[in-house]
Scaffold this motif. Structure first.
Motif, PDB file in Angstrom:
ATOM      1  N   THR A 192       0.848  -1.185   0.000  1.00 17.15           N
ATOM      2  CA  THR A 192       0.000   0.000   0.000  1.00 17.15           C
ATOM      3  C   THR A 192       0.888   1.242   0.000  1.00 17.15           C
ATOM      4  N   ASP A 193       0.302   2.369  -0.362  1.00 20.25           N
ATOM      5  CA  ASP A 193       1.067   3.615  -0.383  1.00 20.25           C
ATOM      6  C   ASP A 193       1.552   4.002   1.013  1.00 20.25           C
ATOM      7  N   LYS A 203       4.546   1.843   1.925  1.00 24.65           N
ATOM      8  CA  LYS A 203       5.748   2.278   1.202  1.00 24.65           C
ATOM      9  C   LYS A 203       6.299   3.569   1.795  1.00 24.65           C
ATOM     10  N   PHE A 204       5.414   4.470   2.224  1.00 25.74           N
ATOM     11  CA  PHE A 204       5.853   5.678   2.919  1.00 25.74           C
ATOM     12  C   PHE A 204       6.600   5.312   4.192  1.00 25.74           C
ATOM     13  N   PRO A 223      -3.166  11.045  -3.825  1.00 24.03           N
ATOM     14  CA  PRO A 223      -2.505  10.494  -2.637  1.00 24.03           C
ATOM     15  C   PRO A 223      -1.131  11.125  -2.435  1.00 24.03           C
ATOM     16  N   TRP A 280       1.273  10.034  -0.188  1.00 22.42           N
ATOM     17  CA  TRP A 280       2.252   9.177   0.486  1.00 22.42           C
ATOM     18  C   TRP A 280       3.517   8.926  -0.323  1.00 22.42           C
ATOM     19  N   THR A 281       3.381   8.665  -1.601  1.00 19.49           N
ATOM     20  CA  THR A 281       4.556   8.358  -2.424  1.00 19.49           C
ATOM     21  C   THR A 281       5.507   9.544  -2.490  1.00 19.49           C
ATOM     22  N   TYR A 294       4.979  17.009  -6.166  1.00 24.25           N
ATOM     23  CA  TYR A 294       3.589  16.765  -5.767  1.00 24.25           C
ATOM     24  C   TYR A 294       2.689  17.979  -5.978  1.00 24.25           C
ATOM     25  N   GLY A 354       5.567  10.479  -8.700  1.00 25.64           N
ATOM     26  CA  GLY A 354       4.354   9.817  -8.257  1.00 25.64           C
ATOM     27  C   GLY A 354       3.128  10.690  -8.450  1.00 25.64           C
TER      28      GLY A 354
END
Length: 309
Positions: free
Chosen positions: A71-72, A75-76, A147, A149-150, A243, A255
């Motif tokens: 999941t994101d 990975k974070f 999202p 997180w990435t 981002y 991302g």
């Protein structure tokens, strides 16, 4: 703007959590003790620490990324763990190899200095994109919610690990060996040309990164004696670029993003950065160079480049 705060002792007291600014600690015990061939010992120690930081961070991230759910958020967490592993390995190595507590990563001023750096990094990149859009060099389109997180994980890991490797290790130990000016030249050149293998990289892009980030981020370290501001600037610049604006970051995709920024093909790459991203552009070079020169001047006035025993 934030740089004006450096001129006031009261402001410095606030953003350093009462620690103040001081010359960076080069190390002078154990492996770095004064005496014969200290320059060679310093360089050898720099190489050892450089690979220690890399091989503590990257495997940690890779192993956790495979073990945790795909999941994101997971990975974070893996990216943050990789950054913390590099910090921990560096702290332990300095204590054992240099016989000192690493003041460059002192915890008390971490939050205010990191926040200060985040503010500066975001403001700098926003200024670059403001120039780009004012002169119609870039097309910026809003994409809506995405999202986070990435991008956040990549910004944290790149900011922490690269600042440890390039500033806390290379800049500091080459400074120990040969003095500040050679240290700035070597660390900036290695940082810039370390990006030459990135997608869409050019020699001009590498020179831009060396002059922009290599000098400016090193100047924040030289001024404060700690790497937290440099980490904050580095991470916020990448996050805002990848981002917030959705532009290429050092030639790569950062991302999911809330916008999409692309250089207009009618303009030359040296003006826009082209496919490599805005950091290889003339506006970025101007903004970062101005900030870097101002901070270097402040460090000079504080006598942080004065010769030390």
């Amino acid at each position: 703007m934030p740089l004006a705060l450096f001129s006031a002792a009261g402001a410095a007291h606030v953003w350093t959590a009462g620690q103040g600014i001081h010359p960076l600690e080069l190390g002078q015990r154990r492996i770095l003790h004064p005496g014969r061939l200290r320059w060679l010992r310093a360089l050898g120690w720099a190489v050892a620490l450089f690979f220690l930081a890399a091989f503590s961070s990257l495997p940690t991230t890779e192993i956790l990324a495979r073990l945790l759910p795909q999941t994101d958020v997971a990975k974070f967490a893996a990216s943050v763990a990789g950054a913390l592993a590099a910090l921990a390995a560096y702290a332990l190595a300095v204590r054992l190899g240099e016989g000192r507590n690493p003041s460059e990563i002192a915890l008390r001023p971490l939050l205010p200095e990191l926040a200060f750096g985040l503010l500066i990094g975001a403001a700098m990149f926003a200024a670059v994109m403001g120039i780009m859009t004012a002169f119609d060099l870039y097309d910026v389109r809003s994409l809506g919610a995405a999202p986070v997180w990435t991008a956040a994980g990549r910004a944290i890991q790149s900011g922490v690990v690269e600042e440890i490797m390039i500033r806390a290790i290379l800049l500091r130990l080459v400074w120990r060996a040969f003095g500040p000016w050679i240290a700035f030249a070597v660390s900036a050149a290695l940082f810039g040309f370390g990006h030459i293998a990135n997608p869409n990289a050019t020699v001009f892009a590498a020179i831009c990164i060396a002059l922009e980030a290599g000098i400016m981020l090193g100047a924040f370290y030289a001024l404060s004696g700690r790497i937290w501001i440099s980490i904050g600037v580095h991470a916020a610049w990448n996050f805002t670029q990848g981002y917030i604006f959705g532009a290429a970051v050092s030639g790569g995709d950062f991302g999911p993003a809330i916008a999409k920024s692309t250089a207009r093909p009618a303009f030359p790459e040296w003006l826009t950065g082209g496919a490599f991203g805005p950091e290889a552009s003339l506006p970025a070079l101007i903004v970062c160079s101005i900030v870097g020169l101002v901070v270097m001047g402040l460090a000079w006035r504080a006598r942080h480049f004065a010769k030390r025993p």
